[in-house]
Structures are given as structure tokens and as C-alpha cells.
Design a protein around this motif. Sequence first.
Motif, mmCIF file in Angstrom:
data_model
loop_
_atom_site.group_PDB
_atom_site.id
_atom_site.type_symbol
_atom_site.label_atom_id
_atom_site.label_comp_id
_atom_site.label_asym_id
_atom_site.label_seq_id
_atom_site.Cartn_x
_atom_site.Cartn_y
_atom_site.Cartn_z
ATOM 1 N N ASN A 158 21.484 127.445 74.546
ATOM 2 C CA ASN A 158 20.535 126.762 75.420
ATOM 3 C C ASN A 158 20.835 127.147 76.857
ATOM 4 N N LEU A 159 19.851 126.973 77.703
ATOM 5 C CA LEU A 159 19.981 127.315 79.118
ATOM 6 C C LEU A 159 19.379 126.184 79.929
ATOM 7 N N THR B 179 9.065 125.948 86.047
ATOM 8 C CA THR B 179 8.478 125.280 84.902
ATOM 9 C C THR B 179 9.223 125.721 83.656
ATOM 10 N N GLU B 180 8.962 125.066 82.550
ATOM 11 C CA GLU B 180 9.615 125.417 81.291
ATOM 12 C C GLU B 180 9.289 126.856 80.895
ATOM 13 N N ASP C 109 16.593 120.594 86.085
ATOM 14 C CA ASP C 109 16.413 119.546 85.080
ATOM 15 C C ASP C 109 15.779 120.080 83.798
ATOM 16 N N ILE C 110 15.563 121.378 83.714
ATOM 17 C CA ILE C 110 14.867 121.974 82.570
ATOM 18 C C ILE C 110 15.881 122.620 81.639
ATOM 19 N N THR C 111 15.871 122.219 80.366
ATOM 20 C CA THR C 111 16.759 122.795 79.359
ATOM 21 C C THR C 111 15.911 123.471 78.297
ATOM 22 N N ILE C 112 16.245 124.728 78.003
ATOM 23 C CA ILE C 112 15.540 125.516 76.998
ATOM 24 C C ILE C 112 16.524 125.837 75.883
#
Length: 51
Positions: free
Chosen positions: A36-37, A9-10, A41-44
Motif C-alpha cells: 500500500n502507499l 486525488t485517489e 490522507d490518501i491510502t492506495i
Amino acid sequence: MSIPKGILTEEKVKKLMPIIEQILSRKHGKDIKFNNLTVGDITIKSDEERS
């Protein structure tokens, strides 16, 4: 190899970001920070970039 949906999850990726930065910083002997990481499919984005 793909990551099944629902596993990451995010919030989990947000918790992993400083851990990965710390591991790479030790390995290379430099202070490494990500803008960013992306995992699956999750980009933070980093907090500094959001400001």
C-alpha cells in the motif's frame, strides 16, 4: 509541509505508485513493490492485495 486538499486525488496517487516503485527499484537494484502507499490522507492498496 502539507498538501492542499483537492490537489491530490485517489486516481493521481494510483498513477504515481508504479512510478515510485520503478524509481526505487532502479536505485536499489531490486524489484520493489508496495502493498500500500499513503500520500497525505490518501491510502492506495495494490491490486494483488485486494484479491
